[in-house]
Write an enzyme that holds these catalytic residues in place. Structure first.
Site, short mmCIF file in Angstrom:
data_model
loop_
_atom_site.label_atom_id
_atom_site.label_comp_id
_atom_site.label_asym_id
_atom_site.label_seq_id
_atom_site.Cartn_x
_atom_site.Cartn_y
_atom_site.Cartn_z
N HIS A 104 0.84 -1.21 0.00
CA HIS A 104 0.00 0.00 0.00
C HIS A 104 0.88 1.26 0.00
O HIS A 104 0.72 2.15 -0.85
CB HIS A 104 -0.90 -0.02 1.23
CG HIS A 104 -1.80 1.17 1.37
ND1 HIS A 104 -3.11 1.15 0.98
CD2 HIS A 104 -1.57 2.42 1.84
CE1 HIS A 104 -3.64 2.35 1.22
NE2 HIS A 104 -2.73 3.13 1.74
N GLU A 105 1.81 1.32 0.94
CA GLU A 105 2.64 2.52 1.05
C GLU A 105 3.56 2.68 -0.16
O GLU A 105 3.87 3.80 -0.56
CB GLU A 105 3.45 2.51 2.35
CG GLU A 105 2.60 2.43 3.64
CD GLU A 105 1.50 3.48 3.76
OE1 GLU A 105 1.63 4.58 3.20
OE2 GLU A 105 0.47 3.17 4.41
N GLU A 124 -4.69 7.78 -2.83
CA GLU A 124 -5.20 6.51 -2.32
C GLU A 124 -5.48 5.54 -3.47
O GLU A 124 -5.38 4.33 -3.31
CB GLU A 124 -6.46 6.79 -1.49
CG GLU A 124 -6.76 5.79 -0.43
CD GLU A 124 -5.62 5.49 0.55
OE1 GLU A 124 -4.74 6.34 0.78
OE2 GLU A 124 -5.61 4.37 1.08
N HIS A 163 1.78 4.68 -2.69
CA HIS A 163 1.90 6.12 -2.40
C HIS A 163 3.30 6.63 -2.78
O HIS A 163 3.46 7.69 -3.36
CB HIS A 163 1.71 6.38 -0.89
CG HIS A 163 0.28 6.30 -0.43
ND1 HIS A 163 -0.72 7.08 -0.95
CD2 HIS A 163 -0.30 5.55 0.56
CE1 HIS A 163 -1.85 6.81 -0.32
NE2 HIS A 163 -1.64 5.89 0.60
#
Ligand code: ZN
Length: 502
Positions: free
Chosen positions: A266-267, A296, A270
């Site tokens: 997930h990160e 997101e 980003h």
């Protein structure tokens, strides 16, 4: 470069540098700073915030902004910076400097108060601070509404801070459409929940090996360690100073190996966004991701649409198995895939599966909308939280830590932020559908050619920074604006297929 703009840029570099210092303090507090540093650090943050405020809000900057209004030879970059700075300036200018400093100190302190209250499962300890934060947010929103108008409510104003152009009306429609589509699917997975056993997931996976695998994964996904850092923090997050200093964190849980893997992926989503911002834009007011929702969408795309797919794990699962020979000895790729995609109503948002995730957001959306627009006591807010979990997810928190205290956002003044998670998740599905039409996506995943996907995202999304908003990016890339139907179709197809034969 326009000579007046050049003068403004010098001032903005100073603003940016102070912001960078504040960001570094944030990063440090979350990763390495000793516990007792918080009091004095908050004081320094208060002072630096004041410097930051004064570097932006002053007669010189104001004069340059007015002067630039009359300039006719600005290029697109200069125009975009001007638009962004004017927006910030006009809003900040409305807040008296002393109030801004008080607020900055409050939110820098409130995180540790929240942490303590959460540890003690005691909302009472945090309630007075939350009340103060909400008070400031209401006051600040009112300043803007009074001066500029254009918003139908305080909450609309806050939504606009994170997602330009989105309104409560639109989000009400979006969430009611989601509810209608998701609730029957949730009923189906609840009925079949015992058919999926994932006992393997909670075996002991030593942190050291987890760390090694996550570093491997980070490299595999193309996160450049020459321009980025992977650290640990209680709650994973991404921050960046510019496109050559992007920092992500993850959190290891010994008996829940999946947790770190999906947090890391997930990160990374980003992080890749920030690394992909064009060199000409970085370290400027338009040098970051364009909105929270767009950001997101990138993290969710990697975490869920890509990161939970068979094609992604085909080459990776053998590597994971090699790392955890004993723990995964009796686990096949099929078992693992069903395991990582299992859905089940739970109390904790950040551990929620893809299907129930947006229900968690809906709860927060409805609550913050109400407490921003109306007068509510802290007790009423807590009660509403528990009531909505019962209503949407069929479960009720047994303590405040797994209830109203679970998220850091409100303590930091991030109100109106939560909807971006659901918007971003829907946008991720829209982008995923688009990627399938422009490249052999699954083949790339099976061959481990992640760079082909990132290259496309850099080209069509990342490099623009804030010079294009989310709707413009989507329109130019896919031919249409935000359309949640892709997300609904994705969930319906995925969960029907996964559960129909169980
Ligand atoms: Zn995120």
């Amino acid at each position: 470069m326009n000579p007046v703009f050049k003068q403004l840029k010098q001032e903005l570099d100073r603003v940016q540098s102070l912001f960078m210092a504040l960001t570094l303090f944030d990063w440090d507090s979350a990763t390495q700073a000793p516990k007792e540093s918080i009091g004095l650090t908050s004081k320094a943050i208060g002072i630096l915030s004041n410097e930051y405020y004064n570097a932006l809000i002053n007669d010189k900057v104001k004069r340059l902004l007015v002067q630039l209004e009359g300039e006719t030879d600005l290029d697109d970059y200069e125009k975009a910076v001007l638009k962004e700075v004017k927006k910030d300036y006009e809003e900040m200018e409305l807040i008296p400097a002393d109030e801004y400093q008080q607020y900055s100190e409050l939110v820098s302190n409130s995180k540790s108060i929240w942490e303590k209250a959460k540890k003690n499962h005691d909302f009472e300890q945090f309630a007075p601070t939350l009340e103060e934060v909400i008070g400031f947010k209401k006051k600040f929103a009112d300043y803007t509404i009074k001066a500029k108008g254009g918003f139908s409510s305080r909450y609309d104003k806050l939504l606009n801070d994170y997602e330009e152009g989105f309104t409560t009306k639109q989000l009400d429609e979006f969430f009611s459409r989601l509810k209608e589509a998701i609730v029957p699917l949730v009923q189906m997975v609840v009925e079949k929940k015992d058919k999926i056993q994932k006992e393997y997931a909670t075996r002991l996976y030593p942190i050291k090996e987890q760390e090694e695998f996550n570093i491997f994964l980070t490299n595999y996904l193309g996160f450049d360690f020459n321009r980025g850092v992977l650290a640990q923090s209680a709650h994973p997050f991404t921050t960046n100073l510019h496109n050559k200093d992007v920092r992500i964190t993850t959190a290891y849980i010994e008996d829940l190996m999946e947790s770190a893997i999906f947090s890391t992926i997930h990160e990374i989503g980003h992080g890749l966004y920030e690394m992909g911002v064009d060199d000409t834009l970085t370290f400027s007011p338009v040098g970051g991701g364009t909105s929270m929702g767009m950001h997101e969408s990138q993290s969710r795309l990697f975490e869920n649409n890509i990161g939970r797919s068979r094609a992604f794990w085909e080459p990776l699962f053998p590597v994971l198995k090699e790392k955890f020979k004993e723990q995964l000895e009796d686990v096949s790729l099929d078992t693992f895939l069903i395991g990582i995609n299992k859905a089940e109503p739970s109390l904790i948002r950040i551990e929620a599966d893809e299907l129930t995730y947006s229900l968690h957001i809906m709860v927060r959306y409805e609550i913050e909308k109400q407490f921003m627009n109306e007068d509510m006591t802290m007790d009423q807010i807590k009660e509403l939280w528990n009531q909505k979990y019962e209503e949407y997810l069929g479960i009720c928190p047994t303590n405040d830590a797994e209830g109203i205290l679970q998220d850091v956002h409100w303590s930091q003044g991030s109100i109106g932020y939560f909807p971006s998670y659901a918007i971003g998740t829907a946008v991720a599905a829209q982008i995923y559908a688009h990627l399938q039409t422009v490249m052999p996506l699954e083949q790339y995943l099976r061959e481990g050619k992640l760079e082909e996907i990132t290259k496309y995202l850099h080209e069509h999304i990342h490099r623009f920074g804030k010079t294009k908003n989310m709707q413009e990016i989507l329109k130019d890339m896919t031919g249409e604006q935000f359309n949640p139907e892709y997300y609904i179709k994705y969930l319906q197809e995925k969960y029907t297929k996964l559960y129909e034969n169980l």
